[in-house]
Design a protein around this motif. Structure first.
Motif, PDB file in Angstrom:
ATOM      1  N   UNK A  38       9.686  10.456   1.541  1.00  0.00           N
ATOM      2  CA  UNK A  38       8.436  12.073   2.334  1.00  0.00           C
ATOM      3  C   UNK A  38       7.971  13.010   1.534  1.00  0.00           C
ATOM      4  N   UNK A  39       7.898  13.003   0.828  1.00  0.00           N
ATOM      5  CA  UNK A  39       7.171  14.183   0.020  1.00  0.00           C
ATOM      6  C   UNK A  39       5.957  13.607   0.051  1.00  0.00           C
ATOM      7  N   UNK A  40       5.506  12.566  -0.213  1.00  0.00           N
ATOM      8  CA  UNK A  40       3.939  12.091   0.109  1.00  0.00           C
ATOM      9  C   UNK A  40       3.024  12.785   1.078  1.00  0.00           C
ATOM     10  N   UNK A  41       2.588  13.279   0.710  1.00  0.00           N
ATOM     11  CA  UNK A  41       2.021  13.877   1.400  1.00  0.00           C
ATOM     12  C   UNK A  41       1.058  12.927   2.302  1.00  0.00           C
ATOM     13  N   UNK A  42       0.917  11.466   2.185  1.00  0.00           N
ATOM     14  CA  UNK A  42       0.302  10.958   3.111  1.00  0.00           C
ATOM     15  C   UNK A  42       1.284  10.104   3.992  1.00  0.00           C
ATOM     16  N   UNK A  43       2.395  10.554   4.342  1.00  0.00           N
ATOM     17  CA  UNK A  43       3.532  10.000   3.978  1.00  0.00           C
ATOM     18  C   UNK A  43       3.196   9.647   6.289  1.00  0.00           C
ATOM     19  N   UNK A  44       3.254  10.714   6.501  1.00  0.00           N
ATOM     20  CA  UNK A  44       3.221  11.002   7.922  1.00  0.00           C
ATOM     21  C   UNK A  44       1.533  10.092   8.152  1.00  0.00           C
ATOM     22  N   UNK A  97       0.941  -0.861   0.362  1.00  0.00           N
ATOM     23  CA  UNK A  97      -0.070  -0.688   0.513  1.00  0.00           C
ATOM     24  C   UNK A  97       1.105   1.194   0.196  1.00  0.00           C
ATOM     25  N   UNK A  98       0.759   1.871  -1.098  1.00  0.00           N
ATOM     26  CA  UNK A  98       1.830   2.701  -1.307  1.00  0.00           C
ATOM     27  C   UNK A  98       1.036   4.459  -1.205  1.00  0.00           C
ATOM     28  N   UNK A  99       1.055   4.882   0.012  1.00  0.00           N
ATOM     29  CA  UNK A  99       0.720   6.146   0.614  1.00  0.00           C
ATOM     30  C   UNK A  99      -1.149   5.845   0.959  1.00  0.00           C
ATOM     31  N   UNK A 100      -0.896   4.747   1.860  1.00  0.00           N
ATOM     32  CA  UNK A 100      -2.679   4.830   2.563  1.00  0.00           C
ATOM     33  C   UNK A 100      -2.990   6.399   3.769  1.00  0.00           C
ATOM     34  N   UNK A 101      -3.911   6.855   3.215  1.00  0.00           N
ATOM     35  CA  UNK A 101      -5.064   7.838   3.471  1.00  0.00           C
ATOM     36  C   UNK A 101      -5.396   7.543   5.191  1.00  0.00           C
ATOM     37  N   UNK A 102      -5.319   8.593   5.705  1.00  0.00           N
ATOM     38  CA  UNK A 102      -5.697   8.381   6.697  1.00  0.00           C
ATOM     39  C   UNK A 102      -6.170   9.690   7.743  1.00  0.00           C
ATOM     40  N   UNK A 103      -7.127  10.617   7.313  1.00  0.00           N
ATOM     41  CA  UNK A 103      -7.331  11.620   6.838  1.00  0.00           C
ATOM     42  C   UNK A 103      -8.586  11.909   8.776  1.00  0.00           C
ATOM     43  N   UNK A 104      -7.798  13.051   9.658  1.00  0.00           N
ATOM     44  CA  UNK A 104      -8.885  13.381  10.520  1.00  0.00           C
ATOM     45  C   UNK A 104     -10.050  13.952  10.389  1.00  0.00           C
ATOM     46  N   UNK A 105     -11.174  14.303  11.396  1.00  0.00           N
ATOM     47  CA  UNK A 105     -12.479  14.234  10.495  1.00  0.00           C
ATOM     48  C   UNK A 105     -12.556  16.149   9.648  1.00  0.00           C
ATOM     49  N   UNK A 106     -11.727  16.895  10.531  1.00  0.00           N
ATOM     50  CA  UNK A 106     -11.205  17.971   9.965  1.00  0.00           C
ATOM     51  C   UNK A 106     -10.988  18.080   8.609  1.00  0.00           C
ATOM     52  N   UNK A 107     -10.024  17.502   8.055  1.00  0.00           N
ATOM     53  CA  UNK A 107      -9.366  17.256   7.142  1.00  0.00           C
ATOM     54  C   UNK A 107     -10.284  16.731   5.852  1.00  0.00           C
ATOM     55  N   UNK A 108     -10.864  15.558   6.651  1.00  0.00           N
ATOM     56  CA  UNK A 108     -11.954  14.443   5.948  1.00  0.00           C
ATOM     57  C   UNK A 108     -12.848  15.573   4.658  1.00  0.00           C
ATOM     58  N   UNK A 138       3.995  21.891  -0.381  1.00  0.00           N
ATOM     59  CA  UNK A 138       4.483  20.990  -0.878  1.00  0.00           C
ATOM     60  C   UNK A 138       6.637  20.350  -1.254  1.00  0.00           C
ATOM     61  N   UNK A 139       7.340  20.318  -0.930  1.00  0.00           N
ATOM     62  CA  UNK A 139       8.853  19.921  -1.149  1.00  0.00           C
ATOM     63  C   UNK A 139       9.201  19.907  -2.513  1.00  0.00           C
ATOM     64  N   UNK A 140       8.120  19.570  -3.319  1.00  0.00           N
ATOM     65  CA  UNK A 140       7.816  19.098  -5.163  1.00  0.00           C
ATOM     66  C   UNK A 140       7.852  19.988  -6.264  1.00  0.00           C
ATOM     67  N   UNK A 195      -1.015  20.928  -0.869  1.00  0.00           N
ATOM     68  CA  UNK A 195      -1.405  20.056  -0.251  1.00  0.00           C
ATOM     69  C   UNK A 195      -2.763  20.385   0.381  1.00  0.00           C
ATOM     70  N   UNK A 196      -4.093  20.274   0.652  1.00  0.00           N
ATOM     71  CA  UNK A 196      -4.572  20.068  -0.678  1.00  0.00           C
ATOM     72  C   UNK A 196      -4.349  20.953  -1.994  1.00  0.00           C
ATOM     73  N   UNK A 197      -4.596  20.980  -2.860  1.00  0.00           N
ATOM     74  CA  UNK A 197      -4.254  21.655  -4.161  1.00  0.00           C
ATOM     75  C   UNK A 197      -4.366  23.297  -4.588  1.00  0.00           C
TER      76      UNK A 197
END
Length: 558
Positions: free
Chosen positions: A513-519, A404-415, A460-462, A449-451
């Protein structure tokens, strides 16, 4: 019902639409379009004929010819190879504009195969006209960083319905024609943009083709017609050739489709076409449709049939083709099965209004069952990681392992923020603004992120992809149309943190590390006993392909 199919031909595949029953007819579209443009013809003929509307080689979804600068006779040869592949011994062949010239070449070169020829508009140019068309009609589409080439393509297509030739934008060049509805104009522009390797190849072949010489060799019954508003209507008076089997008709604009349908001889005693042949994967890249309970799923396959099977689940927005370089890399030692998620790419839209990840995972399971493949390793990116995880939980009998490359797990506010603001309209607009919106949505997603939060906090550092790569990604986004948001929305709502501990197959979660879903990806891993995390570092060789191979080796060593 109009079916869509692929068929293998020497050196590639042809894509086609099929409908109806009765004598077989092959329809050939104009440049730079696809068989979708022939759907009015299909509907007019399918009540009494078996209609095969083909994407010309290099257009629509058909592979290009393996030559740099094909001529009309080579395009015609491909049509006969198509007829061989779908089991047609004799048939009617018909086309419009460029398609007329390809159909004429088929009839002249292979008269024993052609029972009748129908042509709608046939270009017969003077030497000055020919040179002008070759010099000006097909300028290349060159991506630029701000997406202006998309607007240029849109207005070039619009001008094809306003002026003749389109570049003669004067009062004298005006056409007595109606610009198509926006959805049709969008499809035509998309067809131009996706043509490979050059949208002008078949145009230039058609301009150079000597139709008069071909007509003088014509021996099969033929009809040539043109409606009054067609810029090639005046070419009917230029024929001046001895062609005893040819009937020529000028038709009123309002009678055009009815006259076309009436031109086909349905009394011909022709063999009934066999059912559509199934696609056999022969290595390399092949494509097919798989019919599921929720619609047709477009599936790309790469690699050797004897290699370990890997289900590739793409991210959003886009399709399997968005990940073509990674798929091709993985196919060196895997059989990669890469469907387009419903609502994306060339797959049908979902049949439910608000599908969740479990819905998409169930469709992927059907695809594997239809292909008689499994258990498989899975690689999924972002939205695809959610689908892969849910498939592994729901159907462990089909899944051997998961990356699973970059698995989203957002809190309620960001979702809530994402669900309220992430989508853009891809509905066609008069001046092509929707194309520019698609371009900058994809480009901005590489910068923030978000765009849509373009401030320092969300930077983003990209940097953005090069224009050519960005163009490829944007076309895959546009291909999906408004339904792209459905799988995205399902991923935003998916409770990854709650679902991950339920997986029972060996699972590797990874992210750069540059993936917004990394953390988030790293944070939720500790909750599952069979799940591990690895940080990707493409510069050090630890990229997505490495993760797949690393995980396979780890699983094999257990």
């Amino acid at each position: 019902m109009i079916e869509r199919h692929y068929v293998n031909v020497p050196g590639g595949q042809m894509h086609y639409r099929r409908a109806g029953e009765g004598p077989p007819v092959i329809l050939l579209h104009s440049s730079p379009l696809s068989s979708q443009a022939m759907e009015p013809w299909i509907r007019a003929l399918a009540d009494r004929m078996t209609v095969f509307a083909v994407d010309t080689a290099g257009y629509g979804q058909s592979d290009p010819l393996p030559v740099a600068d094909p001529d009309i006779d080579q395009y015609a040869r491909r049509v006969v190879e198509f007829a061989d592949a779908v089991g047609l011994e004799r048939f009617i062949v018909a086309g419009t504009h460029t398609g007329s010239k390809i159909a004429l070449s088929v009839a002249v070169q292979y008269p024993e195969r052609v029972a009748q020829l129908v042509m709608d508009g046939l270009g017969l140019y003077t030497s000055d006209e020919l040179q002008r068309q070759l010099d000006h009609y097909t300028p290349p589409i060159v991506p630029n960083w701000y997406g202006g080439h998309l607007i240029e393509a849109w207005h070039r297509m619009r001008s094809m319905w306003t002026f003749w030739p389109w570049f003669n934008q004067t009062a004298e060049g005006r056409l007595d024609e109606t610009v198509p509805p926006l959805d049709e104009l969008h499809q035509m522009t998309f067809d131009m943009l996706r043509a490979r390797p050059d949208w002008g190849l078949s145009y230039r072949a058609a301009f150079r083709y000597d139709a008069r010489a071909a007509l003088s060799r014509l021996r099969v019954p033929a009809v040539l017609l043109a409606k009054e508003a067609d810029p090639l209507h005046e070419h009917l008076d230029r024929l001046k050739v001895e062609a005893p089997t040819l009937q020529v008709r000028s038709v009123a604009n309002e009678d055009h489709l009815a006259e076309l349908a009436a031109a086909f001889d349905t009394t011909l005693d022709l063999p009934v076409p066999p059912p559509a042949p199934s696609v056999e994967h022969r290595g390399g890249t092949s494509r097919r449709y798989v019919t599921t309970s929720q619609g047709r799923v477009h599936v790309r396959m790469d690699g050797d049939l004897s290699a370990p099977a890997l289900l590739f689940v793409h991210g959003s927005p886009g399709s399997a083709e968005s990940f073509a370089p990674l798929i091709e890399e993985l196919a060196t030692d895997h059989l990669v099965i890469a469907p387009d998620t419903l609502g994306n790419g060339y797959s049908d839209a979902p049949r439910v209004a608000d599908p969740d990840i479990a819905y998409f995972a169930s469709v992927y399971a059907e695809v594997l069952e239809q292909l008689n493949v499994g258990p498989v390793a899975i690689y999924g990116s972002h939205t695809g990681a959610c689908i892969g995880l849910e498939l592994a939980i729901a159907r462990p009998d089909l899944v051997r392992s998961l990356v699973a490359d970059g698995l989203p797990a957002f809190d309620e506010e960001l979702q809530a923020d994402l669900l309220a603001n992430y989508w853009v309209s891809l509905e066609p607009e008069r001046n092509g603004e929707h194309l520019l919106r698609a371009w900058h949505t994809v480009r901005d997603a590489q910068l923030w992120w978000p765009w849509y939060r373009d401030d320092r906090e969300h930077r983003r550092p990209t940097g953005p992809s090069a224009p050519e790569e960005l163009h490829r990604l944007v076309l895959e986004f546009i291909k999906s149309g408004p339904t792209y948001r459905l799988s995205y929305s399902a991923a935003f709502r998916y409770p990854s943190a709650q679902r991950l501990p339920k997986v029972q197959v060996p699972t590797l979660v990874c992210a750069a590390p540059t993936d917004m879903l990394h953390q988030d990806s790293q944070r939720i891993v500790g909750q599952a006993p069979v799940v591990s995390f690895v940080e990707l570092d493409p510069a050090a060789g630890r990229d997505a392909a490495w993760a797949v191979r690393h995980h396979a080796a780890t699983v094999a060593g257990r």
